[in-house]
Structures are given as C-alpha cells and as structure tokens.
Design a protein around this motif. Structure first.
Motif, PDB file in Angstrom:
ATOM      1  N   LYS A 172       0.805  -1.212   0.000  1.00 50.90           N
ATOM      2  CA  LYS A 172       0.000   0.000   0.000  1.00 50.90           C
ATOM      3  C   LYS A 172       0.841   1.266   0.000  1.00 50.90           C
ATOM      4  N   TYR A 173       1.985   1.235   0.698  1.00 45.29           N
ATOM      5  CA  TYR A 173       2.743   2.473   0.902  1.00 45.29           C
ATOM      6  C   TYR A 173       4.063   2.520   0.125  1.00 45.29           C
ATOM      7  N   ASP A 174       4.559   1.395  -0.376  1.00 40.72           N
ATOM      8  CA  ASP A 174       5.784   1.414  -1.183  1.00 40.72           C
ATOM      9  C   ASP A 174       5.395   1.720  -2.615  1.00 40.72           C
ATOM     10  N   ASP A 175       4.986   2.962  -2.835  1.00 37.25           N
ATOM     11  CA  ASP A 175       4.422   3.374  -4.116  1.00 37.25           C
ATOM     12  C   ASP A 175       5.255   4.517  -4.680  1.00 37.25           C
ATOM     13  N   ILE A 176       5.222   4.666  -5.991  1.00 41.50           N
ATOM     14  CA  ILE A 176       6.056   5.673  -6.651  1.00 41.50           C
ATOM     15  C   ILE A 176       5.598   7.093  -6.310  1.00 41.50           C
ATOM     16  N   SER A 177       4.316   7.255  -5.965  1.00 40.08           N
ATOM     17  CA  SER A 177       3.802   8.595  -5.699  1.00 40.08           C
ATOM     18  C   SER A 177       4.092   9.081  -4.285  1.00 40.08           C
ATOM     19  N   LEU A 178       4.591   8.207  -3.404  1.00 36.14           N
ATOM     20  CA  LEU A 178       4.877   8.584  -2.027  1.00 36.14           C
ATOM     21  C   LEU A 178       6.383   8.681  -1.822  1.00 36.14           C
ATOM     22  N   PRO A 179       6.831   9.586  -0.954  1.00 37.43           N
ATOM     23  CA  PRO A 179       8.269   9.664  -0.685  1.00 37.43           C
ATOM     24  C   PRO A 179       8.761   8.419   0.026  1.00 37.43           C
ATOM     25  N   LYS A 180       9.882   7.898  -0.437  1.00 39.83           N
ATOM     26  CA  LYS A 180      10.451   6.705   0.165  1.00 39.83           C
ATOM     27  C   LYS A 180      11.037   7.042   1.527  1.00 39.83           C
ATOM     28  N   SER A 181      11.282   6.007   2.316  1.00 36.29           N
ATOM     29  CA  SER A 181      11.935   6.167   3.606  1.00 36.29           C
ATOM     30  C   SER A 181      12.816   4.962   3.830  1.00 36.29           C
ATOM     31  N   ALA A 182      13.757   5.085   4.768  1.00 38.13           N
ATOM     32  CA  ALA A 182      14.657   3.977   5.062  1.00 38.13           C
ATOM     33  C   ALA A 182      13.877   2.779   5.591  1.00 38.13           C
ATOM     34  N   THR A 183      12.826   3.034   6.363  1.00 35.00           N
ATOM     35  CA  THR A 183      12.026   1.932   6.908  1.00 35.00           C
ATOM     36  C   THR A 183      11.389   1.115   5.793  1.00 35.00           C
ATOM     37  N   ILE A 184      10.792   1.794   4.824  1.00 36.39           N
ATOM     38  CA  ILE A 184      10.130   1.083   3.729  1.00 36.39           C
ATOM     39  C   ILE A 184      11.148   0.357   2.859  1.00 36.39           C
ATOM     40  N   CYS A 185      12.244   1.032   2.519  1.00 38.17           N
ATOM     41  CA  CYS A 185      13.243   0.421   1.634  1.00 38.17           C
ATOM     42  C   CYS A 185      13.879  -0.808   2.275  1.00 38.17           C
ATOM     43  N   TYR A 186      14.292  -0.697   3.522  1.00 36.23           N
ATOM     44  CA  TYR A 186      14.970  -1.812   4.172  1.00 36.23           C
ATOM     45  C   TYR A 186      14.003  -2.933   4.527  1.00 36.23           C
ATOM     46  N   THR A 187      12.754  -2.610   4.849  1.00 32.12           N
ATOM     47  CA  THR A 187      11.779  -3.672   5.116  1.00 32.12           C
ATOM     48  C   THR A 187      11.464  -4.445   3.841  1.00 32.12           C
ATOM     49  N   ALA A 188      11.332  -3.733   2.725  1.00 35.52           N
ATOM     50  CA  ALA A 188      11.103  -4.424   1.442  1.00 35.52           C
ATOM     51  C   ALA A 188      12.284  -5.312   1.089  1.00 35.52           C
ATOM     52  N   ALA A 189      13.509  -4.823   1.314  1.00 37.80           N
ATOM     53  CA  ALA A 189      14.696  -5.646   1.049  1.00 37.80           C
ATOM     54  C   ALA A 189      14.734  -6.860   1.964  1.00 37.80           C
TER      55      ALA A 189
END
Length: 412
Positions: free
Chosen positions: A334-351
């Motif tokens: 829902k939140y790892d989307d191109i229209s929203l600003p990325k964050s370290a939490t989202i990037c590292y959790t996805a990885a």
C-alpha cells in the motif's frame, strides 16, 4: 593613496565590463567579413546549391521516418526515466543536471555579497558548494526523557545534536501551535515553551500551563522530556489523551465558523493523532505489541489522510516484531508506491522480505553455476536500493546476518 588606487581599479573594471558588453557585435562583423573574403576558397555558393538540391529531393517518407525516430527515442527516454524513478526514487536527468552539469555551467551563485554580508561571504560560498542534504522526519524517534537521557546517564555524552533539537523544535511548533494560541493563556505559555532551548525551562513552562488549565500539549512535553521511564510517559500521555479529546470535540463543532477555528481544529487533530501514536509506541515498548498494532490500525482508519506522522512505519516495526510477514507485505504494497516519498524503513523492510523469501533455498555454489533467479535478482536490487537511499542504516552484510538469524529463529 590607497583609496585613489582602489577607485582607479574600479573604473578599470567597469570599462572592461562595458567593453565586453559590446564586443560581441565587433566579433559578429569580423565573422561576416571573413566569410565574404573566403567565399571563393570555401566554395560557399556551390555548397549552398548542393544543400538546397538535397533538401528538394527529400520525399515525405523521410519526414515520416524522422518523426517516427524522434518519437521512438523520446519514448525510450521516458521509459528509462520511469524505471529509474521507480527504482531509485529520483529523476536521472535531474540528478545528472544537478550533480554534474550545474557545477560545470557555473550554477552555483557566486555573486558578490553586499557590505552587510561581506564577513560571511566565504562561509556562504562553502555552504553552497556542499550538496543539499534532505532530512526526513523520523517516526521511530525515541522518548527524550525516558530513552535518550538514559544514554546520557550511562555514557556521559549527549545523543542529540543541536541540529536534531532544531528539527524537533520546528516540528513541535508546526504540529502543536496555531495563530489563536495567544487567546488562551495555557496555549500561549506552551507556544513559548516549544521555542525554548533550555530543557528545564520547557518543563517549568509546561507545569505553569497545567496550573492554569488541563493542557494536552503540556502533558505531551512532560511525557517526552520529564518522564524517566516508559511507564511514566504512558501515564502522562493518557492524561494528554483525555485533555486532547475534549479539545478536539469542541474544535470539531466550530471548525466551519472561520479560518481561525479551522486552524485550531487542525492543530487539535495533530495533537490527538500524535498522542495516540505515542501511546501505541509505549504499548509496544512495554511488551503489548498486539495492542500497539490494533491502536495503530485504528488510528490509520480514523485519520486516513493524515500521513505526515508516517504511522505505517511504526506499524511495520510492530508487525516485524510479531513476525507477521504477510501483514508487513500488505502494508508495503500500500505504501511502497512511486507517488509517495520513500523512507529507510520502507526500503529496508522491502529488502528484508525479498531477501528472506529466497534465503531458505539460496546456495552460493548453485547460484555460481546457474546464475541468480528472478526472485534473487529482485532481492539484490532491493538491498542495493535501500543502501543507496540511506547508506547510514546497517551495511549489506549486516542485513544478510539479520536475515539469516530471522530464518534460523523461524526454523526453530
């Protein structure tokens, strides 16, 4: 004598600038004269005739092919830009122009400072040459009294820099103040308290505001800075919640009566959401993780449009603690989307999730023989994206160790 020499240099400089202003016209006439003199050796007339004949022989197919080729190249550039922005969260053309072309073209403003800023000229030029650093709000920030001060007690060093304190002060003034605070004595005191740099002065101002009225923001300040344990902070936040809900209900009824009431309601909404988010974080820190998850989900349903507090990142932290990886994936979708600003939490959790999905069957020997599969390549790209977004979070080898430990704990 020195003043006369300075005046002469200024006049000479102004003359040179004036001459360069009109020098281009002289250069233009010189070029016309050279073309006229060299028209016979360069065979300019013959070349012009040849070019005109070539253009006359072109058919409409050529222009169709030219238009199609340019459209194809533009489409490829657009697809590459979309892929690069989807992967790295920034525009490739913008990044190249800002990082490489702007210094070459003199994009840094080197204008001479005026007399008032002459003393700071060197500092300004040095500051402009440094690349801009974008700082995002940290939704996982610790409690200043109950957690950051513990580090100070143990090590004798301050965990927060002046820059951190300044960013927090800006957020507090943005979220917890409004233009009508001067009409209420307690809120007027807290408006000054959020600008105060001395911690003891802020705490004293909060107690003074509570003597006048049940002020939610005063309880927030005491919970953040005076409480020495999470239990004390939670008690103060519960008192803040009681006061904040009353202010929110009153301002909700009056929000359409004018711009001032609307600003006050917006402030009360921010205060209420902040209190509930901090209460959920207290519950997680005290071991009531499932209760914290429920509180965060309810808060996100109640205020779905209020995304500046990034409650979903607190939710990700709690879900990872519960090892509810399916729910984590649903939040990321829902939140790892191109229209929203990325964050370290989202990037590292996805990885983490992508690497965890392939870690059970991954073998370096088999990968060296057959190459990486699609899922493994996605995991590697996710790790690279996270590290490129913020290299100050754990290094890739630390991520692999964490993934390995999570896999082992799950197998056990």
């Amino acid at each position: 004598m020195a003043e006369a020499g300075t005046g002469f240099l200024e006049q000479l400089k102004s003359c040179i600038v004036w001459s360069w202003t009109y020098l281009w016209t002289l250069w233009f006439f010189i070029m016309l004269f050279l073309v006229y003199i060299l028209r016979v050796p360069l065979k300019i007339n013959d070349n012009l005739t040849t070019v005109s004949m070539f253009l006359n022989t072109l058919t409409p197919k050529f222009y169709v092919a030219l238009t199609g080729t340019s459209s194809l190249i533009s489409g490829l550039i657009l697809i590459f830009e979309w892929w690069y922005f989807r992967k790295y969260g920034t525009s490739f053309i913008e990044q190249v122009s800002v990082s490489h072309l702007r210094p070459l073209l003199g994009g840094v403003d080197n204008s001479a400072p005026n007399a008032a800023n002459a003393a700071n000229g060197d500092a300004d030029s040095n500051r402009q040459s440094v690349s801009e650093c974008k700082v995002w709000r940290n939704p996982l920030n610790l409690f200043r009294g109950a957690e950051y001060n513990r580090y100070t007690w143990v090590t004798g060093r301050e965990p927060l820099t002046y820059y951190d304190m300044n960013l927090s002060a800006q957020d507090h003034q943005t979220f917890f103040t409004c233009d009508t605070d001067h009409m209420r004595p307690a809120d007027a005191i807290m408006q000054k308290a959020w600008r105060e740099r001395n911690p003891q002065a802020r705490i004293s101002a909060a107690h003074e505001a509570l003597e006048l009225n049940e002020c939610a923001t005063a309880y927030i300040l005491l919970a953040e800075e005076e409480a020495t344990t999470i239990v004390e902070a939670e008690k103060l936040f519960k008192q803040a919640l009681k006061a904040g809900e009353g202010c929110y209900r009153r301002s909700q009824q009056l929000q359409h009566h004018g711009a001032q009431y609307e600003a006050q309601h917006r402030r009360d909404t921010n205060v209420l959401v902040y209190i509930k988010r901090r209460l959920a974080m207290c519950a997680r820190k005290l071991g009531r993780t499932r209760e914290a998850v429920k509180m965060m989900r309810d808060l996100m349903k109640e205020f779905p449009l209020l995304s500046m507090f990034n409650i979903h990142e607190n939710l990700l932290e709690a879900l990872l603690e519960l090892q509810a990886y399916a729910d984590v994936q649903a939040v990321l979708a829902k939140y790892d989307d191109i229209s929203l600003p990325k964050s370290a939490t989202i990037c590292y959790t996805a990885a983490l999730l992508k690497a965890r999905a392939v870690s059970d069957k991954f073998s370096p020997e088999a990968a060296s023989r057959r190459g990486l599969s699609t899922a493994e390549m996605n995991a590697v790209e996710a790790i690279h994206r996270a590290v490129e977004f913020n290299p100050h979070v754990p290094k890739p080898k630390d991520i692999k160790v964490a993934i390995h430990r999570i896999t082992e704990s799950q197998n056990r």
